[in-house]
Design a protein around this motif. Structure first.
Motif, mmCIF file in Angstrom:
data_model
loop_
_atom_site.group_PDB
_atom_site.id
_atom_site.type_symbol
_atom_site.label_atom_id
_atom_site.label_comp_id
_atom_site.label_asym_id
_atom_site.label_seq_id
_atom_site.Cartn_x
_atom_site.Cartn_y
_atom_site.Cartn_z
ATOM 1 N N LYS A 19 0.801 -1.227 0.000
ATOM 2 C CA LYS A 19 0.000 0.000 0.000
ATOM 3 C C LYS A 19 0.834 1.277 0.000
ATOM 4 O O LYS A 19 0.323 2.339 -0.327
ATOM 5 N N THR A 20 2.114 1.182 0.309
ATOM 6 C CA THR A 20 2.939 2.385 0.339
ATOM 7 C C THR A 20 3.644 2.685 -0.985
ATOM 8 O O THR A 20 4.104 3.805 -1.192
ATOM 9 N N ASN A 21 3.726 1.701 -1.895
ATOM 10 C CA ASN A 21 4.493 1.947 -3.119
ATOM 11 C C ASN A 21 3.856 1.442 -4.413
ATOM 12 O O ASN A 21 4.437 1.592 -5.484
ATOM 13 N N SER B 250 -3.879 -8.817 1.109
ATOM 14 C CA SER B 250 -3.424 -9.494 -0.101
ATOM 15 C C SER B 250 -3.345 -8.587 -1.332
ATOM 16 O O SER B 250 -2.728 -8.951 -2.330
ATOM 17 N N GLY B 251 -3.985 -7.416 -1.285
ATOM 18 C CA GLY B 251 -4.008 -6.562 -2.464
ATOM 19 C C GLY B 251 -4.805 -5.298 -2.236
ATOM 20 O O GLY B 251 -5.002 -4.866 -1.097
ATOM 21 N N VAL B 252 -5.294 -4.726 -3.341
ATOM 22 C CA VAL B 252 -5.998 -3.444 -3.261
ATOM 23 C C VAL B 252 -7.211 -3.430 -4.196
ATOM 24 O O VAL B 252 -7.157 -3.958 -5.302
ATOM 25 N N TYR B 253 -8.293 -2.849 -3.700
ATOM 26 C CA TYR B 253 -9.450 -2.541 -4.523
ATOM 27 C C TYR B 253 -9.289 -1.107 -4.999
ATOM 28 O O TYR B 253 -8.875 -0.231 -4.222
ATOM 29 N N ARG B 254 -9.641 -0.857 -6.242
ATOM 30 C CA ARG B 254 -9.644 0.508 -6.782
ATOM 31 C C ARG B 254 -11.006 0.771 -7.371
ATOM 32 O O ARG B 254 -11.472 0.043 -8.248
#
Length: 176
Positions: free
Chosen positions: A6-8, A45-49
């Motif tokens: 989440k930081t990069n 585990s990941g990111v929602y956009r």
């Protein structure tokens, strides 16, 4: 362990997000909202956009893999491991196309399958070649100077461009 988190993940990356139903984030508050209005929900585990624009996002290339091409607010999810480094100079991309659906996209070299034989291109090179392939799909005017079945000619040209790394002009010359 993925090199992105989440930081990069938003710094010069390529990623293909998988479309998800909006219900997957209903009731959740976004962890981050960008200046352009996109909302981000961070998971382990990941990111929602959640966004109404895909493709180029600031200094990133993020594509939404969706069943249809409708526009508007769409939700995508990507695992941290599916983010890959991006820049304009290295040969990081290959061309993926489907002659049946006449679709063409670029993929990151880290998404190559073991048995794939593809030429790698820099970002500007792959963009140019995709534009050329799309024009081959969109028109038949280019074929009036050649003999033979147009679909066979088209597939040979696209193979020469995508697999063998030829320019459109080189590919056309090899048909003569």
């Amino acid at each position: 362990m993925s090199q992105y988190n989440k930081t990069n993940f938003h710094k010069h990356t390529f990623c293909v997000f998988e479309e998800k139903p909006l219900s997957e984030v209903s009731g959740m508050r976004p962890n981050h909202k960008s200046k352009s209005g996109s909302s981000y929900f961070f998971m382990e585990s990941g990111v929602y956009r959640l966004s109404d624009h895909w493709g180029r996002a600031a200094n990133c290339k993020w594509r939404l893999e969706a069943a249809d091409k409708k526009h508007g607010l769409r939700l995508g999810f990507a695992f941290w491991a599916t983010f890959h480094p991006d820049n304009e100079t290295e040969k990081l991309y290959f061309i993926d196309y489907d002659p049946q659906t006449r679709t063409v996209v670029y993929q990151h070299k880290n998404n190559l399958k073991l048995d794939d034989v593809k030429t790698l291109f820099s970002a500007p090179e792959v963009t140019k070649r995709i534009r050329e392939i799309r024009s081959l799909f969109a028109s038949e005017a280019w074929a009036r100077h050649f003999d033979g079945d147009i679909e066979t000619l088209r597939n040979n040209l696209i193979d020469d461009i995508a697999i063998h790394g030829k320019t459109l002009q080189q590919a056309k010359s090899s048909l003569s």
